[in-house]
Design a protein around this motif. Structure first.
Motif, PDB file in Angstrom:
ATOM      1  N   ALA A 170       0.829  -1.210   0.000  1.00  0.00           N
ATOM      2  CA  ALA A 170       0.000   0.000   0.000  1.00  0.00           C
ATOM      3  C   ALA A 170       0.862   1.258   0.000  1.00  0.00           C
ATOM      4  CB  ALA A 170      -0.929  -0.005   1.215  1.00  0.00           C
ATOM      5  N   LEU A 171       1.949   1.258   0.757  1.00  0.00           N
ATOM      6  CA  LEU A 171       2.840   2.415   0.783  1.00  0.00           C
ATOM      7  C   LEU A 171       3.511   2.613  -0.574  1.00  0.00           C
ATOM      8  CD1 LEU A 171       4.395   1.960   4.319  1.00  0.00           C
ATOM      9  CD2 LEU A 171       3.110   3.967   3.557  1.00  0.00           C
ATOM     10  N   ALA A 172       3.945   1.523  -1.210  1.00  0.00           N
ATOM     11  CA  ALA A 172       4.556   1.645  -2.533  1.00  0.00           C
ATOM     12  C   ALA A 172       3.564   2.234  -3.532  1.00  0.00           C
ATOM     13  CB  ALA A 172       5.052   0.287  -3.008  1.00  0.00           C
ATOM     14  N   ASN A 173       2.333   1.798  -3.454  1.00  0.00           N
ATOM     15  CA  ASN A 173       1.305   2.345  -4.339  1.00  0.00           C
ATOM     16  C   ASN A 173       1.020   3.801  -4.016  1.00  0.00           C
ATOM     17  OD1 ASN A 173      -0.781   2.036  -6.401  1.00  0.00           O
ATOM     18  ND2 ASN A 173      -2.224   2.243  -4.711  1.00  0.00           N
ATOM     19  N   GLU A 174       1.061   4.159  -2.727  1.00  0.00           N
ATOM     20  CA  GLU A 174       0.815   5.539  -2.317  1.00  0.00           C
ATOM     21  C   GLU A 174       1.900   6.476  -2.823  1.00  0.00           C
ATOM     22  OE1 GLU A 174      -1.228   8.690  -0.347  1.00  0.00           O
ATOM     23  OE2 GLU A 174      -1.836   6.641  -0.824  1.00  0.00           O
ATOM     24  N   PHE A 175       3.155   6.037  -2.736  1.00  0.00           N
ATOM     25  CA  PHE A 175       4.246   6.871  -3.247  1.00  0.00           C
ATOM     26  C   PHE A 175       4.168   7.008  -4.757  1.00  0.00           C
ATOM     27  CE2 PHE A 175       6.245   6.452   0.909  1.00  0.00           C
ATOM     28  CZ  PHE A 175       6.947   7.654   1.017  1.00  0.00           C
ATOM     29  N   ASN A 176       3.642   5.978  -5.429  1.00  0.00           N
ATOM     30  CA  ASN A 176       3.420   6.017  -6.876  1.00  0.00           C
ATOM     31  C   ASN A 176       4.725   6.215  -7.640  1.00  0.00           C
ATOM     32  OD1 ASN A 176       1.678   5.797  -9.099  1.00  0.00           O
ATOM     33  ND2 ASN A 176       1.527   8.023  -9.306  1.00  0.00           N
ATOM     34  N   LEU A 177       5.809   5.654  -7.112  1.00  0.00           N
ATOM     35  CA  LEU A 177       7.091   5.664  -7.809  1.00  0.00           C
ATOM     36  C   LEU A 177       7.295   4.293  -8.455  1.00  0.00           C
ATOM     37  CD1 LEU A 177       9.249   7.380  -5.029  1.00  0.00           C
ATOM     38  CD2 LEU A 177       8.051   8.461  -6.956  1.00  0.00           C
ATOM     39  N   SER A 178       8.285   4.192  -9.319  1.00  0.00           N
ATOM     40  CA  SER A 178       8.504   2.894  -9.957  1.00  0.00           C
ATOM     41  C   SER A 178       8.850   1.832  -8.927  1.00  0.00           C
ATOM     42  CB  SER A 178       9.583   2.986 -11.031  1.00  0.00           C
ATOM     43  OG  SER A 178      10.782   3.483 -10.509  1.00  0.00           O
ATOM     44  N   GLU A 179       9.608   2.194  -7.848  1.00  0.00           N
ATOM     45  CA  GLU A 179       9.876   1.260  -6.762  1.00  0.00           C
ATOM     46  C   GLU A 179      10.029   1.973  -5.428  1.00  0.00           C
ATOM     47  OE1 GLU A 179      11.055  -0.969 -10.358  1.00  0.00           O
ATOM     48  OE2 GLU A 179      12.283   0.613  -9.475  1.00  0.00           O
ATOM     49  N   THR A 180       9.739   1.231  -4.369  1.00  0.00           N
ATOM     50  CA  THR A 180       9.953   1.659  -2.984  1.00  0.00           C
ATOM     51  C   THR A 180      10.607   0.479  -2.263  1.00  0.00           C
ATOM     52  OG1 THR A 180       8.017   3.110  -3.011  1.00  0.00           O
ATOM     53  CG2 THR A 180       8.815   2.402  -0.855  1.00  0.00           C
ATOM     54  N   THR A 181      11.592   0.762  -1.390  1.00  0.00           N
ATOM     55  CA  THR A 181      12.262  -0.330  -0.687  1.00  0.00           C
ATOM     56  C   THR A 181      12.000  -0.266   0.808  1.00  0.00           C
ATOM     57  OG1 THR A 181      14.358   0.864  -0.364  1.00  0.00           O
ATOM     58  CG2 THR A 181      14.111  -0.398  -2.393  1.00  0.00           C
ATOM     59  N   PHE A 182      12.017  -1.453   1.425  1.00  0.00           N
ATOM     60  CA  PHE A 182      11.762  -1.612   2.850  1.00  0.00           C
ATOM     61  C   PHE A 182      12.905  -2.445   3.437  1.00  0.00           C
ATOM     62  CE2 PHE A 182       7.828  -0.989   0.614  1.00  0.00           C
ATOM     63  CZ  PHE A 182       7.159  -0.044   1.392  1.00  0.00           C
ATOM     64  N   VAL A 183      13.583  -1.882   4.431  1.00  0.00           N
ATOM     65  CA  VAL A 183      14.786  -2.492   4.978  1.00  0.00           C
ATOM     66  C   VAL A 183      14.454  -3.219   6.279  1.00  0.00           C
ATOM     67  CG1 VAL A 183      17.122  -2.070   5.814  1.00  0.00           C
ATOM     68  CG2 VAL A 183      16.197  -0.690   3.923  1.00  0.00           C
ATOM     69  N   LEU A 184      14.898  -4.460   6.361  1.00  0.00           N
ATOM     70  CA  LEU A 184      14.668  -5.312   7.528  1.00  0.00           C
ATOM     71  C   LEU A 184      16.001  -5.908   7.987  1.00  0.00           C
ATOM     72  CD1 LEU A 184      11.550  -7.084   6.050  1.00  0.00           C
ATOM     73  CD2 LEU A 184      11.512  -5.506   7.986  1.00  0.00           C
ATOM     74  N   PRO A 185      16.076  -6.417   9.224  1.00  0.00           N
ATOM     75  CA  PRO A 185      17.314  -7.061   9.662  1.00  0.00           C
ATOM     76  C   PRO A 185      17.636  -8.264   8.784  1.00  0.00           C
ATOM     77  CG  PRO A 185      15.873  -6.601  11.525  1.00  0.00           C
ATOM     78  CD  PRO A 185      15.065  -6.354  10.290  1.00  0.00           C
ATOM     79  N   PRO A 186      18.908  -8.546   8.549  1.00  0.00           N
ATOM     80  CA  PRO A 186      19.268  -9.691   7.711  1.00  0.00           C
ATOM     81  C   PRO A 186      19.011 -11.005   8.431  1.00  0.00           C
ATOM     82  CG  PRO A 186      21.231  -8.742   8.693  1.00  0.00           C
ATOM     83  CD  PRO A 186      20.088  -7.813   9.053  1.00  0.00           C
ATOM     84  N   GLU A 187      18.726 -12.039   7.661  1.00  0.00           N
ATOM     85  CA  GLU A 187      18.609 -13.369   8.253  1.00  0.00           C
ATOM     86  C   GLU A 187      19.978 -13.895   8.665  1.00  0.00           C
ATOM     87  OE1 GLU A 187      16.482 -15.878   5.584  1.00  0.00           O
ATOM     88  OE2 GLU A 187      14.613 -14.718   5.729  1.00  0.00           O
ATOM     89  N   ASP A 188      21.013 -13.544   7.897  1.00  0.00           N
ATOM     90  CA  ASP A 188      22.398 -13.901   8.215  1.00  0.00           C
ATOM     91  C   ASP A 188      23.099 -12.651   8.719  1.00  0.00           C
ATOM     92  OD1 ASP A 188      25.088 -14.514   8.277  1.00  0.00           O
ATOM     93  OD2 ASP A 188      25.106 -15.549   6.350  1.00  0.00           O
ATOM     94  N   PRO A 189      23.552 -12.621   9.968  1.00  0.00           N
ATOM     95  CA  PRO A 189      24.171 -11.412  10.509  1.00  0.00           C
ATOM     96  C   PRO A 189      25.441 -10.984   9.776  1.00  0.00           C
ATOM     97  CG  PRO A 189      24.441 -13.271  12.012  1.00  0.00           C
ATOM     98  CD  PRO A 189      23.469 -13.698  10.969  1.00  0.00           C
ATOM     99  N   ALA A 190      25.988 -11.861   8.934  1.00  0.00           N
ATOM    100  CA  ALA A 190      27.148 -11.470   8.141  1.00  0.00           C
ATOM    101  C   ALA A 190      26.777 -10.498   7.033  1.00  0.00           C
ATOM    102  CB  ALA A 190      27.817 -12.715   7.538  1.00  0.00           C
ATOM    103  N   ASN A 191      25.486 -10.410   6.712  1.00  0.00           N
ATOM    104  CA  ASN A 191      25.017  -9.492   5.676  1.00  0.00           C
ATOM    105  C   ASN A 191      24.536  -8.181   6.294  1.00  0.00           C
ATOM    106  OD1 ASN A 191      25.542 -11.428   3.673  1.00  0.00           O
ATOM    107  ND2 ASN A 191      23.568 -12.418   4.063  1.00  0.00           N
ATOM    108  N   SER A 192      24.339  -7.182   5.441  1.00  0.00           N
ATOM    109  CA  SER A 192      24.018  -5.830   5.927  1.00  0.00           C
ATOM    110  C   SER A 192      22.547  -5.648   6.234  1.00  0.00           C
ATOM    111  CB  SER A 192      24.437  -4.794   4.877  1.00  0.00           C
ATOM    112  OG  SER A 192      25.776  -4.980   4.476  1.00  0.00           O
TER     113      SER A 192
END
Length: 295
Positions: A38-60
């Motif tokens: 819903a937020l991506a549709n609200e922004f109405n841009l080609s893409e929106t990203t959502f950042v979450l903790p990594p499953e592997d702590p070695a990743n960012s």
């Protein structure tokens, strides 16, 4: 009331209000899948990203990418822009994002004074060449005549490297200027070519001086035209390397000019010892807005 901070920036841009717009939620913990969409549709841009903790702590981070209508496996400018936003998490200038298409490496770019300029990403998978589409049908999708598509080097062909497959069309200068997506033709193409799997985006390109000029149309995903498409630039670079037979190559791609949002994408590709082709794309980023979404 829940609040979620976001930032927007222009990606593959040398100045503000150029390039491709992106919204980034640096901490998306607590958002549901439906709320992200819903937020991506609200922004109405080609893409929106959502950042979450990594499953592997070695990743960012784990990064989820949504366009206006659905979640994406991989995309170019969202990774470049999200890397720019999360620069403080980099180790030796590198971030690693967990995504549906695989692990994406983001390498930050700085000037001699250490000022952050942008980022370069590697496509998560090697080049995959898909089905060809008849010239007449591809031309109809782009709103041009069949004579506007150049076939001396290749037919209209699908290619991907972890993201949505793109139909690559080499076109004349006149066709590049005249192209307008025809939604009805897109639907006809999906019906006529079941191998497309219900997805179709066009990436038109032509030689312009020492570089390339491009336009991208993806109306079925809600993007009538895209100002800069990293996930199309990488399969194009890989495919051009495939055609040349060379070990490596690099191209500067100008896109978004017709939209009034000029973009510059620096794409490259290399051939591994096993013969697989891997591509990268990079460019500048310019911050624009900061705010909060209330849910």
């Amino acid at each position: 009331m829940r609040r979620f901070a976001f930032v927007t920036l222009d990606v593959f841009a040398e100045r503000r209000f150029g390039g491709n717009q992106l919204a980034v939620f640096p901490d998306a913990r607590g958002l549901t899948d439906a709320e992200m969409q819903a937020l991506a549709n609200e922004f109405n841009l080609s893409e929106t990203t959502f950042v979450l903790p990594p499953e592997d702590p070695a990743n960012s981070a784990r990064v989820r990418i949504f366009n206006r209508t659905s979640e994406m496996d991989f995309a170019g400018h969202p990774n470049v822009g999200t890397g720019y936003v999360l620069a403080d998490r980099a180790v030796d200038g590198v971030l690693r994002f967990e995504e549906r298409a695989g692990l994406v490496e983001v390498r930050l770019e700085r000037d001699a004074a250490g000022r952050l300029l942008g980022a370069t990403i590697g496509a998560p998978q090697p080049l995959r060449i898909g089905p060809e589409v008849p010239v007449e049908l591809a031309a109809a999708c782009a709103g041009i005549g069949p004579e506007g598509i150049l076939t001396a080097r290749h037919q209209p062909v699908m290619a991907s490297d972890g993201g949505n497959p793109r139909l690559l069309l080499e076109v004349t200068e006149a066709a590049m200027a005249a192209a307008v997506p025809d939604l009805a033709a897109f639907h006809r193409a999906l019906a006529a070519v079941p191998a497309l799997g219900g997805r179709l985006s066009l990436y038109l390109y032509r030689q312009e001086g020492a570089g390339l000029r491009a336009r991208m149309f993806s109306p079925l995903a809600g993007t009538w035209e895209d100002a800069a498409t990293g996930s199309a630039a990488t399969p194009l670079a890989g495919f051009l390397l495939h055609l040349s037979g060379a070990a490596e190559g690099a191209w500067e791609i100008t896109q978004g000019v017709e939209m009034g949002r000029p973009s510059l994408l620096r794409a490259s590709a290399r051939r591994s010892a096993e013969g697989r082709i891997f591509a990268r794309v990079g460019g500048g980023c310019v911050p624009v807005l900061r705010g909060e979404a209330e849910l």
